[in-house]
Scaffold this motif. Structure first.
Motif, PDB file in Angstrom:
ATOM      1  N   PRO A   1     -13.234 -73.666 -13.572  1.00 11.48           N
ATOM      2  CA  PRO A   1     -12.806 -72.283 -13.286  1.00 11.48           C
ATOM      3  C   PRO A   1     -13.205 -71.758 -11.917  1.00 11.48           C
ATOM      4  O   PRO A   1     -12.668 -70.740 -11.482  1.00 11.48           O
ATOM      5  N   LEU A   2     -14.147 -72.424 -11.226  1.00  6.89           N
ATOM      6  CA  LEU A   2     -14.578 -71.923  -9.927  1.00  6.89           C
ATOM      7  C   LEU A   2     -13.752 -72.489  -8.771  1.00  6.89           C
ATOM      8  O   LEU A   2     -14.037 -72.205  -7.614  1.00  6.89           O
ATOM      9  N   ILE A   3     -12.735 -73.283  -9.072  1.00  5.17           N
ATOM     10  CA  ILE A   3     -11.776 -73.690  -8.035  1.00  5.17           C
ATOM     11  C   ILE A   3     -10.808 -72.528  -7.831  1.00  5.17           C
ATOM     12  O   ILE A   3     -10.043 -72.174  -8.724  1.00  5.17           O
ATOM     13  N   LEU A   4     -10.842 -71.948  -6.653  1.00  5.39           N
ATOM     14  CA  LEU A   4     -10.075 -70.726  -6.377  1.00  5.39           C
ATOM     15  C   LEU A   4      -9.150 -70.911  -5.174  1.00  5.39           C
ATOM     16  O   LEU A   4      -9.489 -71.612  -4.215  1.00  5.39           O
ATOM     17  N   GLY A   5      -7.992 -70.297  -5.238  1.00  9.76           N
ATOM     18  CA  GLY A   5      -7.155 -70.114  -4.066  1.00  9.76           C
ATOM     19  C   GLY A   5      -6.416 -71.327  -3.551  1.00  9.76           C
ATOM     20  O   GLY A   5      -5.917 -71.310  -2.419  1.00  9.76           O
ATOM     21  N   VAL A   6      -6.297 -72.410  -4.349  1.00  7.86           N
ATOM     22  CA  VAL A   6      -5.570 -73.583  -3.869  1.00  7.86           C
ATOM     23  C   VAL A   6      -4.075 -73.264  -3.846  1.00  7.86           C
ATOM     24  O   VAL A   6      -3.490 -72.910  -4.868  1.00  7.86           O
ATOM     25  N   LYS A   7      -3.453 -73.435  -2.694  1.00  3.10           N
ATOM     26  CA  LYS A   7      -2.029 -73.105  -2.534  1.00  3.10           C
ATOM     27  C   LYS A   7      -1.144 -74.344  -2.440  1.00  3.10           C
ATOM     28  O   LYS A   7      -0.017 -74.347  -2.915  1.00  3.10           O
TER      29      LYS A   7
ATOM     30  N   PHE B   1      -4.542 -64.699 -11.121  1.00  3.83           N
ATOM     31  CA  PHE B   1      -4.216 -66.048 -11.562  1.00  3.83           C
ATOM     32  C   PHE B   1      -5.424 -66.977 -11.523  1.00  3.83           C
ATOM     33  O   PHE B   1      -5.290 -68.181 -11.708  1.00  3.83           O
ATOM     34  N   THR B   2      -6.624 -66.421 -11.283  1.00  2.98           N
ATOM     35  CA  THR B   2      -7.861 -67.209 -11.293  1.00  2.98           C
ATOM     36  C   THR B   2      -8.895 -66.498 -12.157  1.00  2.98           C
ATOM     37  O   THR B   2      -8.695 -65.363 -12.601  1.00  2.98           O
ATOM     38  N   ALA B   3     -10.029 -67.140 -12.351  1.00  2.00           N
ATOM     39  CA  ALA B   3     -11.099 -66.549 -13.165  1.00  2.00           C
ATOM     40  C   ALA B   3     -11.600 -65.231 -12.577  1.00  2.00           C
ATOM     41  O   ALA B   3     -12.142 -64.388 -13.300  1.00  2.00           O
ATOM     42  N   TYR B   4     -11.421 -65.029 -11.282  1.00  2.10           N
ATOM     43  CA  TYR B   4     -11.906 -63.801 -10.643  1.00  2.10           C
ATOM     44  C   TYR B   4     -11.239 -62.565 -11.243  1.00  2.10           C
ATOM     45  O   TYR B   4     -11.875 -61.515 -11.387  1.00  2.10           O
ATOM     46  N   GLY B   5      -9.966 -62.670 -11.581  1.00  4.18           N
ATOM     47  CA  GLY B   5      -9.249 -61.507 -12.102  1.00  4.18           C
ATOM     48  C   GLY B   5      -9.878 -60.940 -13.358  1.00  4.18           C
ATOM     49  O   GLY B   5     -10.320 -59.784 -13.391  1.00  4.18           O
ATOM     50  N   ILE B   6      -9.927 -61.727 -14.421  1.00  5.55           N
ATOM     51  CA  ILE B   6     -10.461 -61.238 -15.698  1.00  5.55           C
ATOM     52  C   ILE B   6     -11.980 -61.053 -15.631  1.00  5.55           C
ATOM     53  O   ILE B   6     -12.523 -60.072 -16.149  1.00  5.55           O
ATOM     54  N   MET B   7     -12.676 -61.982 -14.979  1.00  5.43           N
ATOM     55  CA  MET B   7     -14.137 -61.914 -14.973  1.00  5.43           C
ATOM     56  C   MET B   7     -14.660 -60.715 -14.190  1.00  5.43           C
ATOM     57  O   MET B   7     -15.538 -59.998 -14.654  1.00  5.43           O
ATOM     58  N   VAL B   8     -14.115 -60.465 -13.007  1.00  2.00           N
ATOM     59  CA  VAL B   8     -14.659 -59.433 -12.128  1.00  2.00           C
ATOM     60  C   VAL B   8     -13.828 -58.148 -12.156  1.00  2.00           C
ATOM     61  O   VAL B   8     -14.353 -57.058 -12.350  1.00  2.00           O
ATOM     62  N   LYS B   9     -12.503 -58.299 -11.975  1.00  2.00           N
ATOM     63  CA  LYS B   9     -11.644 -57.116 -11.936  1.00  2.00           C
ATOM     64  C   LYS B   9     -11.243 -56.627 -13.317  1.00  2.00           C
ATOM     65  O   LYS B   9     -10.741 -55.510 -13.468  1.00  2.00           O
TER      66      LYS B   9
ATOM     67  N   ALA C   1      -9.326 -69.521 -18.023  1.00  2.00           N
ATOM     68  CA  ALA C   1     -10.415 -69.960 -17.151  1.00  2.00           C
ATOM     69  C   ALA C   1     -11.699 -69.197 -17.455  1.00  2.00           C
ATOM     70  O   ALA C   1     -12.794 -69.782 -17.487  1.00  2.00           O
ATOM     71  N   THR C   2     -11.595 -67.908 -17.708  1.00  2.00           N
ATOM     72  CA  THR C   2     -12.765 -67.099 -18.026  1.00  2.00           C
ATOM     73  C   THR C   2     -13.371 -67.517 -19.357  1.00  2.00           C
ATOM     74  O   THR C   2     -14.602 -67.642 -19.482  1.00  2.00           O
ATOM     75  N   TYR C   3     -12.512 -67.750 -20.354  1.00  2.00           N
ATOM     76  CA  TYR C   3     -13.011 -68.207 -21.651  1.00  2.00           C
ATOM     77  C   TYR C   3     -13.735 -69.536 -21.498  1.00  2.00           C
ATOM     78  O   TYR C   3     -14.799 -69.749 -22.090  1.00  2.00           O
ATOM     79  N   LYS C   4     -13.187 -70.432 -20.705  1.00  2.00           N
ATOM     80  CA  LYS C   4     -13.810 -71.725 -20.455  1.00  2.00           C
ATOM     81  C   LYS C   4     -15.172 -71.557 -19.801  1.00  2.00           C
ATOM     82  O   LYS C   4     -16.163 -72.178 -20.210  1.00  2.00           O
ATOM     83  N   LEU C   5     -15.265 -70.720 -18.777  1.00  2.00           N
ATOM     84  CA  LEU C   5     -16.519 -70.526 -18.051  1.00  2.00           C
ATOM     85  C   LEU C   5     -17.593 -69.898 -18.934  1.00  2.00           C
ATOM     86  O   LEU C   5     -18.752 -70.346 -18.955  1.00  2.00           O
TER      87      LEU C   5
END
Length: 802
Positions: A524-530, A618-626, A636-640
């Motif tokens: 879940p900590l892989i972020l922003g890969v385009k 679309f990453t763990a940052y959305g649900i976890m932080v925002k 991803a958040t559930y996994k982490l």
């Protein structure tokens, strides 16, 4: 009968997801008995060599690939032992007689060398070859083709002794090359090779837009003036096929189209882009309709590039429809009155319609959305436009007695159920399956030492690559092989260039693409890969990110700070694993929300990209932080949070109701169960919609699985067959008969509960159950029923007291 409550059907799903085709990384196969048990913190690792020692992978199973070899190449393989002494060769008349009695599988099991179209080297993918001991030796084996693979063009390469036109092949050597006595390997040594092609082969894949329409897409090939599209299907489309894994046994692909663009959708070859229209009479323009889509989307597709002289490339990788066979909608099961007849009043308008899928085996329910621009025909009947949600199927239907005031209320009620969502923006895979001939050209090498040369090249690259430093961090890594951990560490560090000389298996783009997908979903900590690309000259993976390295590192710290805070608030030492799982699920239900705007942005761009302001969703940052995000963020958040709680879980990908989706599987007492934290009570209106459920229940609810989240050989370990822990089954809320519903309804009416949600089995009609509610009200005049609203989602029926 007097209507005593308002009936509102909410047939909607708040979801989002991910999809992709996936093959196997054989190096991880022996380590997949449990999901990512090898995950640890890696501060003690300093080099790739250390990483390989951790996974006991010091001896490589792959040699560096041989690219662009001649179409009729005979491979020479040298052993350090008397290979002729093995039972693969007849040494007497008795041996010859025995061989004539053997079937193909018996011969295959004692083969020294086999050639395949799939990296797992299983029997089904074997290519027809001729193996012989070279004259005057007992330790040199020659291997040549006896029948070409994927034939339909270019007579030179389709003739006998040609390997054919497949994008990649694998030589599987089953005996130790260096042993002094014939020694069978536990796992074969694999040498990938490609056949030289006049042009680069296209990298074909598929896209599904917001209307569920399937489209082939590929990259622009240098020198190509046009592209040919081929289709392969089994006889009468009665058998599922998977080209490389089945050795392309359904050969002779049919040419179905030629285009100059880099996309194709006209699978029925009629110019209608897979759609079927009716009622296009000049004097009846208001009654035309689209009644089908994805016509002739079946089997597998291949794309080739053609230059101005008619030279044609090898085939692209197979684009299979297998994983979509029960998901991709093709048309209405029956037209009913919706198009051909009409309805007496607005109340009679159907809210759902049954659609068939491309394999004709599944039937799916979809919402019908009616539009407000009403017209009238010559008889004065109302012509009401409709659209089947999530499809291109649309038209107009008749209502004979039309009440404008009632129509306004109908539209307001319809808006309350119009909340569908879907789609994940995946990284753009720009990796070519093989380099062009200007980079590597083995077709000119006439000597017998090509494999010997690759052995030496592999040794040199390994010596250099094993000295590479490992990008260490203090985060937990989910991986089952040295390659997976190495990629995860580099992607978490947001490194844009990742050297892969130490991993010969990763120089095979099929393996590398699949490994990248698995690593991306399970960390879940892989972020922003385009995007991904690959430099064949330097054996380097090139990665593009949506944000700077510093910003990604900052967000990772924020994610972990919030994750640890959440765990400290919801998890206690005395909790059981079941209590921990529910605490995580309940936290996500109570404190987060689905991001409809992010989904809309993805839909507007056919899931190829998204407005950058929605990247976090679309990453763990959305649900976890925002605290807002789409399903990829939820999964991803559930996994982490599970990882931090000591629970074993994975991210799962597939479709829900025909829309790309991500959810989780959890391990309980050695068995795996489905959990979907996105479609919780807050987002969908159904609490614990999919919670500790088996695969059968998931499929009944229109969840379908793809292979993107894991490697093929490891997928079987996650099969879910036990439904005893399913929330609705365990709570006695799975309804098998109208009588059972009545009994449970009466119990609810006596309680202080405000909401009564059940799941109806297939043979229990929603209409019959609603009649039961009416009957119970007539018998009891219960105030809860007088004020109640009923909604339905999938097979769930929700009764809610105001």
């Amino acid at each position: 009968m007097k209507k005593l409550f308002t009936l509102i059907f909410v047939i909607a799903l708040l979801l989002s997801g991910c999809e992709g085709d996936h093959r196997d990384n054989p190096d991880a196969a022996q380590k997949q008995s449990k999901a990512q048990e090898t995950s640890t913190v890696h501060t003690s690792l300093t080099s790739v060599s250390d990483l390989k020692k951790k996974y006991k992978e010091e001896a490589p199973r792959y040699l560096k690939p041989m690219y662009n070899v001649n179409h009729n190449r005979v491979f020479t393989i040298k052993f350090n032992s008397d290979i002729y002494s093995t039972d693969a060769f007849p040494h007497s008349d008795k041996d010859i007689a025995k061989m004539f009695k053997e079937d193909d599988k018996e011969r295959y099991n004692r083969s020294i060398v086999t050639v395949h179209t799939d990296s797992k080297c299983l029997y089904d993918s074997e290519v027809s070859t001729y193996e012989a001991v070279k004259d005057g030796t007992n330790n040199v084996l020659t291997v040549s083709s006896t029948r070409p693979v994927l034939t339909s063009f270019d007579s030179t390469r389709d003739k006998e002794n040609s390997w054919g036109n497949a994008p990649i092949y694998y030589i599987c050597i089953r005996y130790d090359l260096d042993a002094k006595t014939p020694t069978k390997l536990d796992n074969p040594l694999i040498i990938p090779f490609t056949i030289k092609s006049p042009l680069q082969s296209p990298n074909a894949t598929y896209q599904i837009d917001a209307e569920g329409k399937y489209k082939l897409v590929w990259n622009n090939v240098k020198g190509a003036k046009k592209y040919n599209i081929y289709n392969v299907m089994s006889m009468n489309n009665a058998e599922q096929i998977n080209g490389p894994e089945q050795g392309y046994k359904h050969t002779n692909p049919s040419l179905i189209g030629t285009v100059t663009d880099t996309e194709f959708q006209d699978f029925a070859s009629d110019g209608n882009q897979g759609l079927l229209h009716v009622g296009n009479e000049p004097n009846d323009i208001n009654r035309k309709a689209t009644i089908a889509q994805n016509r002739m989307v079946q089997g597998e597709f291949y794309v080739t590039a053609v230059d101005e002289n008619g030279n044609e490339s090898n085939y692209s990788p197979a684009v299979s429809t297998i994983n979509l066979s029960k998901t991709l909608v093709t048309g209405m099961k029956e037209l009913h009155e919706l198009y051909y007849l009409g309805f007496e009043t607005i109340d009679a308008l159907p809210k759902k319609i049954k659609l068939t899928t491309i394999d004709q085996a599944a039937t799916l329910d979809r919402d019908i959305i009616y539009e407000d621009h009403i017209q009238y025909d010559k008889d004065g009947y109302a012509l009401i436009p409709y659209k089947v949600k999530g499809t291109a199927i649309s038209g107009t239907t008749l209502v004979y007695t039309f009440d404008k005031q009632k129509w306004s209320q109908y539209l307001r009620d319809q808006d309350k159920r119009d909340h569908s969502s879907g789609g994940l923006v995946e990284p753009d895979n720009m990796m070519d399956y093989a380099p062009d001939s200007s980079t590597v050209d083995n077709s000119k090498n006439k000597s017998d030492d090509l494999i010997e040369r690759e052995k030496e090249n592999t040794r040199q690259q390994l010596d250099e690559g094993n000295k590479e430093n490992v990008a260490v961090n203090d985060y937990k890594i989910n991986a089952d092989s040295a390659l997976e951990e190495y990629l995860a560490l580099n992607l978490i560090a947001a490194n844009s260039k990742i050297a892969l000389k130490a991993f010969p298996e990763a120089l095979n783009m099929g393996v590398l693409s699949d490994t990248l997908q698995k690593v991306g979903y399970q960390n879940p900590l892989i972020l922003g890969v385009k995007r991904y690309a690959f430099d064949y000259k330097t054996s380097t993976l090139i990665v593009g990110y949506s944000e700077s390295k510093d910003m990604i590192a900052k967000k990772q710290k924020e994610i972990m700070t919030e994750a640890n805070h959440i765990i400290s608030q919801i998890i206690t030492k005395n909790m059981s694993d079941d209590e921990k799982r529910q605490a995580i699920y309940d936290y996500l239900n109570d404190h987060t929300q689905y991001d409809d705007a992010a989904l809309k942005s993805a839909e507007n761009n056919n899931y190829k990209n998204v407005d950058k302001k929605f990247n976090d969703s679309f990453t763990a940052y959305g649900i976890m932080v925002k605290k807002v995000g789409v399903c990829a963020s939820y999964a991803a958040t559930y996994k982490l949070l599970s990882d931090l709680s000591g629970l074993n879980s994975i991210v799962v990908t597939g479709y829900l109701g025909g829309v790309p989706h991500a959810w989780n599987k959890v391990e309980i007492n050695g068995k795996w169960y489905n959990v979907d934290s996105t479609n919780n009570g807050t987002n969908s209106g159904v609490s614990y919609l999919l919670y500790n459920s088996d695969d059968g229940t998931a499929e009944d609810l229109e969840f379908t699985f793809n292979k993107a989240y894991w490697t093929d050989e490891g997928l079987k370990q996650f099969e879910s067959k036990d439904n005893s822990l399913d929330y609705y089954k365990k709570k006695g809320l799975e309804i098998n008969s109208p009588k059972e519903y009545k009994n449970k309804l009466i119990t609810f009416l006596k309680s202080n509960d405000k909401t009564f949600t059940v799941r109806l089995k297939d043979d229990v009609s929603e209409d019959v159950v609603i009649q039961v509610i009416q009957d119970v009200y007539n018998e009891t005049s219960n105030i809860k029923l007088a004020n109640a609203k009923i909604s339905g989602l999938l097979s769930y029926l929700i009764l809610k007291d105001k």
